[in-house]
Design a protein around this motif. Structure first.
Motif, PDB file in Angstrom:
ATOM      1  N   HIS A  62       0.841  -1.199   0.000  1.00 19.37           N
ATOM      2  CA  HIS A  62       0.000   0.000   0.000  1.00 19.37           C
ATOM      3  C   HIS A  62       0.875   1.247   0.000  1.00 19.37           C
ATOM      4  O   HIS A  62       2.094   1.170   0.151  1.00 19.37           O
ATOM      5  CB  HIS A  62      -0.974  -0.002   1.180  1.00 19.37           C
ATOM      6  N   HIS A  64       1.476   3.800   1.967  1.00 22.63           N
ATOM      7  CA  HIS A  64       1.971   4.528   3.133  1.00 22.63           C
ATOM      8  C   HIS A  64       3.488   4.528   3.040  1.00 22.63           C
ATOM      9  O   HIS A  64       4.092   3.532   2.630  1.00 22.63           O
ATOM     10  CB  HIS A  64       1.515   3.859   4.441  1.00 22.63           C
ATOM     11  N   HIS A  67       6.168   1.796   3.432  1.00 25.29           N
ATOM     12  CA  HIS A  67       6.111   0.598   2.590  1.00 25.29           C
ATOM     13  C   HIS A  67       6.555   0.848   1.155  1.00 25.29           C
ATOM     14  O   HIS A  67       6.699  -0.095   0.383  1.00 25.29           O
ATOM     15  CB  HIS A  67       4.694   0.016   2.602  1.00 25.29           C
ATOM     16  N   HIS A 142      -7.330  -1.609   6.086  1.00 21.43           N
ATOM     17  CA  HIS A 142      -6.381  -0.640   6.616  1.00 21.43           C
ATOM     18  C   HIS A 142      -6.907   0.754   6.272  1.00 21.43           C
ATOM     19  O   HIS A 142      -7.935   0.879   5.631  1.00 21.43           O
ATOM     20  CB  HIS A 142      -5.013  -0.920   5.978  1.00 21.43           C
ATOM     21  N   ASP A 211      -0.077  -4.475   7.701  1.00 17.53           N
ATOM     22  CA  ASP A 211      -0.961  -3.318   7.832  1.00 17.53           C
ATOM     23  C   ASP A 211      -2.428  -3.666   7.621  1.00 17.53           C
ATOM     24  O   ASP A 211      -3.036  -3.361   6.593  1.00 17.53           O
ATOM     25  CB  ASP A 211      -0.498  -2.190   6.899  1.00 17.53           C
TER      26      ASP A 211
HETATM   27 ZN    ZN Z   1      -0.028   1.548   6.545  1.00 18.68          ZN
END
Ligand code: ZN
Ligand code: ZN
Length: 303
Positions: A62, A64, A67, A142, A211
């Motif tokens: 994802h 964020h 990551h 998430h 996550d």
């Molecule tokens: Zn995250």
């Protein structure tokens, strides 16, 4: 053939000198796979002696920062160091736009092709396969669109017990049929497949689940997985915070492992509030005994 996972980063949010943020290297029968690419991943790859020019596939969970922020640096270094081979990147919608825009405004021209494959699904979905591996996307829960990935080794032809070839005077056609798992049928009798083939080794499988809030149905998607990585950002003492931020506790990770019938559970993505991981381990162990908290640089054989 190597089937080995190396943890490159096991922390969450912000990298520090003890733990990098999420990144893992998976050598799956010589398919060289990077899973997530937090900031600093190229240094972690060097530190743990993974040749990054040989990476072929990247799977991003994802968007964020902890990551994917390492991807720009890694891809830039690959180009500066003379890469010409294509890199395939599987990721949720938006990453291609972000990466291409970054290189456009900074006038960086790569000497190799970046191929993006957008992952977008609401159920377990096959997103890649070749003759040895299949990869499924697992939609997680998430604060951002987020996917886990399940890597399964494909079934191979069976091996024939050589001593049986003479004994049963097997013809070439019969051998090929037995390798495909069929019984050998003759006019007067049937020779069961198990009498002439060797018991196959169990197939390797690895599930990467980071996550996510606790989602019990995840266990059905990864039934009997051999190695499960599940995030355990918090202990139950911070259950409320886990819920609010779309994360899991160590107990919840263990509940997924036991419901899935996993062989081994490894925990990661720890909040930096835990200076050591014993509290997380103590919480998971009574529920699922074969569990450990990962450290950067640790490796696991999938067979
Ligand atoms: Zn995250
Ligand atoms: Zn994270």
């Amino acid at each position: 053939m190597p089937l080995k996972l190396t943890i490159l980063g096991s922390g969450s949010a912000v990298p520090n000198l003890n733990r990098g943020v999420t990144a893992q290297f998976l050598n799956f029968n010589e398919r060289r796979i990077l899973i997530d690419c937090g900031e600093g991943t190229q240094l972690q790859l060097r530190r743990f002696k993974v040749k990054f020019q040989r990476l072929q596939y990247v799977f991003i969970s994802h968007l964020h920062g902890d990551h994917f922020l390492g991807l720009f640096g890694l891809v830039s270094s690959m180009s500066l160091l003379g890469r010409t081979k294509k890199l395939k990147i599987f990721a949720p919608e938006g990453l291609e736009e972000v990466v291409r825009h970054q290189f456009k405004v900074t006038n960086v021209y790569l000497d190799f092709e970046l191929e993006f494959i957008t992952v977008k699904t609401k159920a377990k979905t096959l997103i890649f396969e070749d003759n040895s591996i299949e990869v499924y996307a697992l939609p997680l829960k998430h604060r951002a669109e987020c996917y886990g990935y399940l890597f399964n080794e494909k079934e191979k032809d069976l091996n024939i017990d050589k001593s049986r070839i003479k004994e049963f005077k097997l013809t070439l056609d019969e051998i090929l049929a037995a390798k495909r798992g069929e019984d050998v049928e003759r006019k007067d009798k049937v020779i069961p497949n198990s009498d002439i083939t060797l018991t196959p080794e169990p197939l390797a499988s690895y599930a990467f689940c980071t996550d996510t809030s606790y989602i019990p149905h995840l266990a059905d998607w990864i039934k009997n997985v051999r190695l499960l990585y599940h995030e355990a950002t918090f202990t139950n003492a911070h259950l409320k915070r886990a819920k609010a931020t779309g994360h899991s506790t160590a107990e919840q990770a263990a509940l997924i492992a036991i419901a899935a019938g996993a062989e081994q559970l490894i925990l990661g993505h720890f909040s930096s509030r835990y200076k050591e991981t014993s509290a997380l381990l103590e919480e998971a162990k009574p529920i699922f005994d074969k569990v450990l908290c990962v450290e950067d640089g640790q490796s696991f054989h999938l067979k």
